[in-house]
Structures are given as structure tokens and as C-alpha cells.
Write a protein that holds these residues in place. Structure first.
Motif, PDB file in Angstrom:
ATOM      1  N   CYS A 135     -33.772  73.073 -11.596  1.00 39.90           N
ATOM      2  CA  CYS A 135     -33.601  71.755 -12.235  1.00 39.90           C
ATOM      3  C   CYS A 135     -32.109  71.467 -12.395  1.00 39.90           C
ATOM      4  O   CYS A 135     -31.385  72.210 -13.076  1.00 39.90           O
ATOM      5  CB  CYS A 135     -34.292  71.767 -13.596  1.00 39.90           C
ATOM      6  N   ARG A 137     -30.693  69.041 -14.033  1.00 43.74           N
ATOM      7  CA  ARG A 137     -30.362  68.685 -15.419  1.00 43.74           C
ATOM      8  C   ARG A 137     -30.154  69.949 -16.262  1.00 43.74           C
ATOM      9  O   ARG A 137     -29.147  70.087 -16.966  1.00 43.74           O
ATOM     10  CB  ARG A 137     -31.508  67.836 -15.997  1.00 43.74           C
ATOM     11  N   CYS A 201     -39.040  72.200 -16.092  1.00 40.79           N
ATOM     12  CA  CYS A 201     -37.659  72.406 -15.649  1.00 40.79           C
ATOM     13  C   CYS A 201     -37.416  73.914 -15.616  1.00 40.79           C
ATOM     14  O   CYS A 201     -37.843  74.643 -16.516  1.00 40.79           O
ATOM     15  CB  CYS A 201     -36.685  71.778 -16.633  1.00 40.79           C
ATOM     16  N   CYS A 260     -37.268  64.282 -17.400  1.00 43.23           N
ATOM     17  CA  CYS A 260     -36.769  64.904 -16.172  1.00 43.23           C
ATOM     18  C   CYS A 260     -37.802  64.748 -15.066  1.00 43.23           C
ATOM     19  O   CYS A 260     -39.011  64.802 -15.332  1.00 43.23           O
ATOM     20  CB  CYS A 260     -36.478  66.378 -16.427  1.00 43.23           C
ATOM     21  N   CYS A 262     -38.684  66.839 -13.018  1.00 45.41           N
ATOM     22  CA  CYS A 262     -39.507  68.058 -12.917  1.00 45.41           C
ATOM     23  C   CYS A 262     -40.861  67.865 -13.601  1.00 45.41           C
ATOM     24  O   CYS A 262     -41.865  68.458 -13.189  1.00 45.41           O
ATOM     25  CB  CYS A 262     -38.821  69.249 -13.572  1.00 45.41           C
TER      26      CYS A 262
HETATM   27 ZN   LIG Z   1     -35.890  69.248 -14.818  1.00 42.05          ZN
END
Ligand SMILES: [Zn+2]
Length: 297
Positions: A135, A137, A201, A260, A262
Motif C-alpha cells: 500500500c 499510502r 492495506c 484507501c 486497498c
Molecule cells: Zn492501502
């Protein structure tokens, strides 16, 4: 339960002491994929519900091929984890990645061949994107926190995941370098793939403990001295990784809710016809897919 549930999968030497200091409760979980590596330690730290899981189990009895990766990820998901930070020992394939540093990896070459690497092996088909296996982020959160801890934290690195448990031959080690890889390890796959399928994530903090065998040892260094050096590097990297994770937990607690991509990884990935998926497959994978294939929607 807080809006954040953070899973922390510890490699060798990470997590246990931290979880105990936080007064964790032990949670025994069973999953359709068997039991995870061990009890999950649950603790609330800095406003974040944290779930600690030791990848190799109590006493480090599970080798990289026999770690129950699916049960581990499923168990974290079923306890509400939305993001996972994993740590793992590795060997360095690059002079500039020194033992004792930390690496927030960005790519993987998966050479494992004895592990089931998907939740969707029967009864339902899913093809998730994996061009970025970690991920972005969460990597950013780790790298920002990395600026505040002692020691060097590398931004990016390609991790070759080998089956093991033996280490590489020199020819393999040189081959991995020629591929542009930076680290060699045995555990990030299928963990990262399964976390993506579970819409969590996932990011990895790799701990290089020594140089892989492409680099000859210094002449005159005996095996005992080498082992002591590896253990010392391991302790140094583990201390830095623990400090990093403590800082990240604080940052995650302060940041508030996160969105996110994800968390929607299965949205376009489920290729099976909902009407033909058998109830037993739905029951087994419900925690992962009910928001897409559940009844009545
Ligand atoms: Zn993520």
C-alpha cells in the motif's frame, strides 16, 4: 472498537515485548483455513486497536513454508483489521543496504512454490491487481515516521521471496542481484497477496541482518563471530523497527479515518457469477466477499 484496527505481523523478535507492555489480551481465533500461527495479542495503543501476531508462532517453530499465511490474514481480517504492518528478516543484496538498516520495500519477485497463495482457490475466482504489492499510502506513513527514529530507513527496495528454508547458492544470489533486487527473504509472499485479497492495506518493514552470499565474508572471520554479528544486527534493526512501529501507531491514531483503494481491491476482481457460487464457498469466504456477493444486495 476504534475506527482503526491495525494488524502487526512480527517476524523474529518483534512484537511480543511491545504487546506485553501494552497489557494485551490473548485472542484465540479459528478460521476456515485453520488456526493462525498463534494467539493474537490485542491491545489498545494511542487510540488504535492493535492486533499482534507472531508469524513463526510461539517458540519460532513454523518454518517459512509452513506458516499458515491464509489463516493469519483471515484471522486479522475477522478481528476487524483494515491495515497491516509486517516485519521480516532479510539478507541484503546491495552494498548500500547495510545490515541493521530498515527498508520499506516497494516491490516483490515471488519465487515461492510450495504455498497456497490465494483465498480463491476453489468455488470462486478473483484476480486482484498487484502491480504495486504494498500500500503506497501506508508506505508513506512508515517513511514519514522513519524520519523520526534512529537509524537509516530506505525508501523502496525489491524483495525476492524464496521458498527456503535453505539460503541461496552464490549463483542464485548473483542472479537476484542481476535482476535488480535489493533484498532476499522467505515470508512476504503470499502474505502481501492475501492481504490485498482481504482488502487490507499492507506494508513491509524489512530488516536486513547480513549480506547474502554474493558478498564474501571478511577473511579470517570465524563462524561464531559471524553469528554474533548477525544477532547484533538483528537486535539493532529490531529496536529501530519497534521504535518505528510505535511512532506509526501514534501517527495513525492522530490521523483519523482513512480511505484507501486497498479497501476496495475486490470490487472489480471477482469474476464468478454470484448466482452460481455455492453456499459453502460463500460461508468460507464470507468475511472477505459478503459486501459484494451477500444475499439481498
Ligand atoms: Zn492501502
Amino acid at each position: 472498537m476504534s475506527e482503526h484496527v491495525l494488524g502487526i505481523i512480527g517476524g523474529t523478535g518483534i512484537g511480543e515485548g511491545f504487546a506485553q507492555r501494552a497489557g494485551a489480551e490473548r485472542v484465540e481465533v479459528d478460521t476456515p483455513f485453520g488456526k493462525p500461527s498463534g494467539a493474537i495479542l490485542r491491545a489498545r495503543v494511542e487510540g488504535v486497536d492493535c492486533l499482534f501476531l507472531s508469524r513463526h508462532g510461539e517458540g519460532h517453530l513454523l518454518n517459512p513454508s509452513t506458516v499458515p499465511y491464509r489463516a493469519n490474514i483471515y484471522a486479522l481480517k475477522s478481528l476487524g483489521a483494515t491495515q497491516v504492518i509486517a516485519t521480516g528478516a532479510t539478507g541484503s543484496l546491495r552494498e548500500e543496504v547495510s545490515p541493521g538498516d530498515l527498508v520499506v520495500c516497494d516491490q516483490v519477485i515471488d519465487k515461492t512454490h510450495q504455498r497456497v497463495s490465494t483465498f480463491f482457490d476453489e468455488g470462486m475466482v478473483a484476480h486482484v491487481e498487484l502491480s504495486e504489492p504494498f500500500c503506497g499510502r501506508l508506505r508513506g506513513v512508515l517513511l514519514a515516521a522513519g524520519k523520526t527514529v534512529d537509524g537509516r530507513v530506505h525508501d523502496g527496495g525489491t524483495y525476492v521471496c524464496m521458498e527456503g528454508p535453505q539460503f541461496s547458492t552464490r549463483a542464485e544470489s548473483l542472479l537476484h542481484r542481476s535482476w535488480g533486487a535489493d533484498l532476499i527473504g522467505m515470508t512476504v509472499m503470499p502474505e502481501a497477496k492475501l492481504a490485498r485479497e482481504a482488502e487490507m492495506c499492507y506494508a513491509l518493514v524489512a530488516l536486513p541482518t547480513d549480506y547474502d552470499c554474493w558478498r564474501p565474508h571478511d577473511a579470517g572471520t570465524d563462524r561464531g563471530a559471524l553469528l554474533r554479528e548477525i544477532m547484533s544486527n538483528m537486535r539493532r534493526a529490531s529496536g529501530a523497527a519497534t521504535a518505528l512501529i510505535e511512532r506509526v501507531i501514534r501517527d495513525i491514531g492522530a490521523a483519523g479515518a482513512v480511505q484507501c483503494d486497498c479497501h476496495d481491491a475486490l470490487e472489480l476482481a471477482l469474476w464468478s457469477n454470484k448466482d452460481l457460487v455455492k453456499p459453502e464457498a460463500m460461508e468460507k469466504l464470507g468475511v472477505l466477499v459478503s459486501r459484494y456477493l451477500g444475499n439481498g444486495d
